[in-house]
Design a protein around this motif. Structure first.
Motif, PDB file in Angstrom:
ATOM      1  N   ASN A 157       0.828  -1.212   0.000  1.00  0.00           N
ATOM      2  CA  ASN A 157       0.000   0.000   0.000  1.00  0.00           C
ATOM      3  C   ASN A 157       0.861   1.261   0.000  1.00  0.00           C
ATOM      4  OD1 ASN A 157      -3.075  -0.107   0.287  1.00  0.00           O
ATOM      5  ND2 ASN A 157      -2.403  -1.832   1.502  1.00  0.00           N
ATOM      6  N   THR A 187      -6.130  -3.978  -2.959  1.00  0.00           N
ATOM      7  CA  THR A 187      -5.817  -3.537  -1.584  1.00  0.00           C
ATOM      8  C   THR A 187      -7.024  -3.600  -0.637  1.00  0.00           C
ATOM      9  OG1 THR A 187      -6.152  -1.192  -2.035  1.00  0.00           O
ATOM     10  CG2 THR A 187      -3.955  -2.052  -2.402  1.00  0.00           C
ATOM     11  N   SER A 203      -5.307   2.647   1.822  1.00  0.00           N
ATOM     12  CA  SER A 203      -6.048   2.543   0.564  1.00  0.00           C
ATOM     13  C   SER A 203      -6.957   3.757   0.373  1.00  0.00           C
ATOM     14  CB  SER A 203      -6.911   1.284   0.538  1.00  0.00           C
ATOM     15  OG  SER A 203      -6.101   0.153   0.680  1.00  0.00           O
TER      16      SER A 203
END
Lengths: 422, 196
Positions: A157, A187, A203
């Motif tokens: 991420n 994600t 995210s």
């Protein structure tokens, strides 16, 4: 329940036992029912150590050690990748030292990145490094998907975040669809599977940056933003359901999305659209449908009726504004004004709800957007009408003043909660 | 944890890296080696050590010297040559270096000769200096990137190439039959060769 709540619950159960509310046996049964999950502490040092080793490897190859033949460099880096993955697997899943395995898997993720940049270096592939970071992030997310390892997911991420930011700053534009596909296809599902609040937050941050960076004065973009506000609203409403396991996370992500969209739309320049289209009618129908659906839910669910009404009203206004923006091109100032007022109301509501629910993060989120809104409008309008040096002096004072005020307000709100806030 | 899935994913990572290597090496193996003239500068890459950023003479195509082939119904060149559109540039040997002779978006226009593929950066009728002032009379030109604008060096060596000056540095480039190009190395000319 989350890890911290279980810890708190254990304390409570011990208190119940000492007060005679439950027997020792019942207390043990209750404690066993809500076990403490393993914390981050045992993973912290191996993961940090892996990061240090990984960065060392990247820097080692970055120094471009020319004396070393190309094939031995490639063999070394590919060998290091395979060996660290193999050992990571062995320690994480086939031994009793999972902490070491986690660290080695993170190290393998970093080595994969250094391999990409090493190969780019050897073959003089153009130095547009954001693409390398994207492939690196995708490789790490692949391993996160396979192993369900939280540190790998967080690393993936973070890499996507770095990719979006560097790509945006280098090329001056954002490719929103690649990021959106990655977030929704990789994600988000992975964060849900691994129950990682940090990954969800990263995210959402990525999505927020993509939204902020993709805005341009065109109807498609406006429609997309209105759609994102709707998704954020849905998140928020889900978070209002007390039975929802991740209520807090849903609420915060929803509020963040809605406020980010409103913030982007609050700029006057956003409404200088030069391509009117036929979308207004479709948007009006969509807004009406949303209104009707929310109204129907309101009648069923009395507990969250005010929230549903507020969200319905906000989205209806947003969709109507987007619909009108392509029909009446000269009302941009009015629209920006309306959005600014809505954002201000949403900020106040967010802070109020956060203080009522003793939610420090929600209060802070509201304060941050308040700060952003005030500063943005200052930069928008004051710059036009003020002598430049005065502009900077007042701006500086405003910044300091706002900072002090926000800190005081935050302390006041949190202090008013007394010892009740965990 | 499924062992096969795990090692399958590791294999995918290795295949990706091997693909990167093969894709780039194939150009050097099967391509033709040519020399190009450049203007080097020296930026720094955090991830890849030092490199020389290369700007070629064929990067700036002056369209009164290079033939631009367009479809007969083309009216707006700005739109036709919009940024990031793929272009092919035909090359011709001129002394020890190669120069551009023709540019087109259609590969068939390249004929049998050597050509290199690139991406249009922008089309303009005025050339500007670094401060944004026009440096010449209005003259149609096309800025193209070929993916060979970086050459990695040992630490502190990039500056050495910069100090040599563009006249004394040539880039050895491999170009394959599909127009793909890879930098093989830099060639430093002796001072006498430049004076000639």
């Amino acid at each position: 329940m989350t890890i911290n709540r279980n810890k708190w619950l254990h304390q409570e159960i011990r208190d119940w036992e000492s007060e005679g509310l439950v027997t020792a046996e019942q207390s043990e049964l209750l404690v066993a029912r809500y076990p403490l999950e393993r914390g981050w502490s045992q993973y912290l040092f191996p993961v940090l150590g892996s990061i240090l080793v990984g960065v060392g490897i990247i820097l080692f190859f970055a120094a471009n050690w020319q004396e070393m033949p190309v094939w031995s460099k490639l063999a070394l880096i590919l060998g290091a990748l395979v060996i660290s993955q193999h050992l990571g697997y062995r320690f994480r899943f086939a031994s009793n030292q999972p902490w070491l395995g986690s660290g080695l898997l993170v190290l393998a993720g970093l080595i994969f990145g250094s391999a990409i940049f090493l190969i780019a270096q050897i073959y003089n592939i153009n130095a547009y490094f954001p693409n390398g970071i994207l492939f690196w992030g995708m490789g790490v997310l692949l391993m996160a998907a396979v192993t369900s390892e939280k540190p790998l997911l967080i690393l993936g991420n973070l890499l996507l975040l770095v990719w979006v930011i560097t790509d945006w700053s280098n090329s001056g534009q954002i490719i929103p669809w690649v990021a959106i596909i990655l977030v929704f296809a990789a994600t988000f599902p992975l964060a849900y599977r691994t129950r990682s609040a940090m990954a969800i937050f990263l995210s959402i941050s990525l999505l927020t940056i993509v939204v902020a960076g993709s805005f341009s004065p065109d109807l498609i973009c406006l429609t997309g933003l209105a759609g994102l506000a709707l998704i954020g609203s849905a998140f928020f409403l889900r978070g209002q359901d007390n039975k929802e396991e991740y209520a807090g996370l849903y609420s915060l992500c929803g509020i963040l999305l809605v406020m980010a969209v409103l913030y982007v739309l609050s700029f006057r320049g956003f409404y200088d659209i030069d391509q009117p289209g036929l979308a207004p009618y479709g948007l009006l129908v969509a807004a009406l449908l949303i209104g009707c659906m929310l109204l129907a839910r309101t009648l069923q669910n009395k507990e969250v009726r005010p929230q549903i009404l507020a969200v319905g009203l906000l989205n209806a206004i947003l969709f109507i504004l987007v619909a009108l923006s392509s029909s009446f091109l000269d009302v941009g100032l009015v629209m920006a004004l309306v959005i600014n007022i809505i954002l201000f109301v949403v900020i106040i509501a967010t802070i109020w709800q956060g203080s009522q629910g003793q939610n420090r993060v929600q209060v802070n989120l509201g304060l941050v957007f308040f700060y952003l809104l005030v500063l943005s409008r200052y930069f928008d309008f004051a710059f036009l009408y003020m002598e430049r040096s005065l502009f900077f002096i007042i701006g500086g004072v405003l910044l300091i003043g706002l900072g002090i005020m926000l800190n005081r307000q935050q302390h006041k709100i949190v202090e008013s909660w007394g010892g009740k806030y965990e | 944890m499924n062992k096969r899935v795990f090692y399958g994913a590791v294999l995918l990572q290795v295949v990706f890296l091997a693909g990167m290597i093969m894709f780039n090496y194939s150009v050097i193996w099967w391509g033709k080696e040519i020399n190009l003239e450049i203007v080097p500068i020296d930026p720094h890459s955090l991830f890849s050590g030092e490199y020389v950023a290369l700007s070629y003479k064929i990067s700036e195509l002056e369209l009164d010297k290079v033939e631009l082939i367009t479809p007969s119904d083309t009216t707006d060149l700005n739109e036709y040559l919009r940024p990031n559109s793929k272009v092919y540039v035909q090359l011709r040997e001129n002394g020890e270096c190669w120069e551009a002779t023709r540019v087109s978006k259609n590969r068939d226009d390249m004929g049998e000769g050597l050509f290199i593929s690139g991406r249009a950066l922008y089309y303009d009728s005025v050339i500007y200096d670094e401060f944004g002032y026009p440096v010449s009379e209005p003259k149609a030109h096309l800025r193209v990137t070929y993916g060979i604008e970086s050459f990695y060096t040992e630490e502190r060596e990039a500056m050495k190439y910069q100090n040599l000056g563009a006249d004394r540095v040539r880039v050895r480039v491999a170009v394959d039959q599909f127009g793909r190009a890879k930098v093989i190395g830099l060639k430093v000319l002796p001072t006498a060769a430049v004076e000639e």
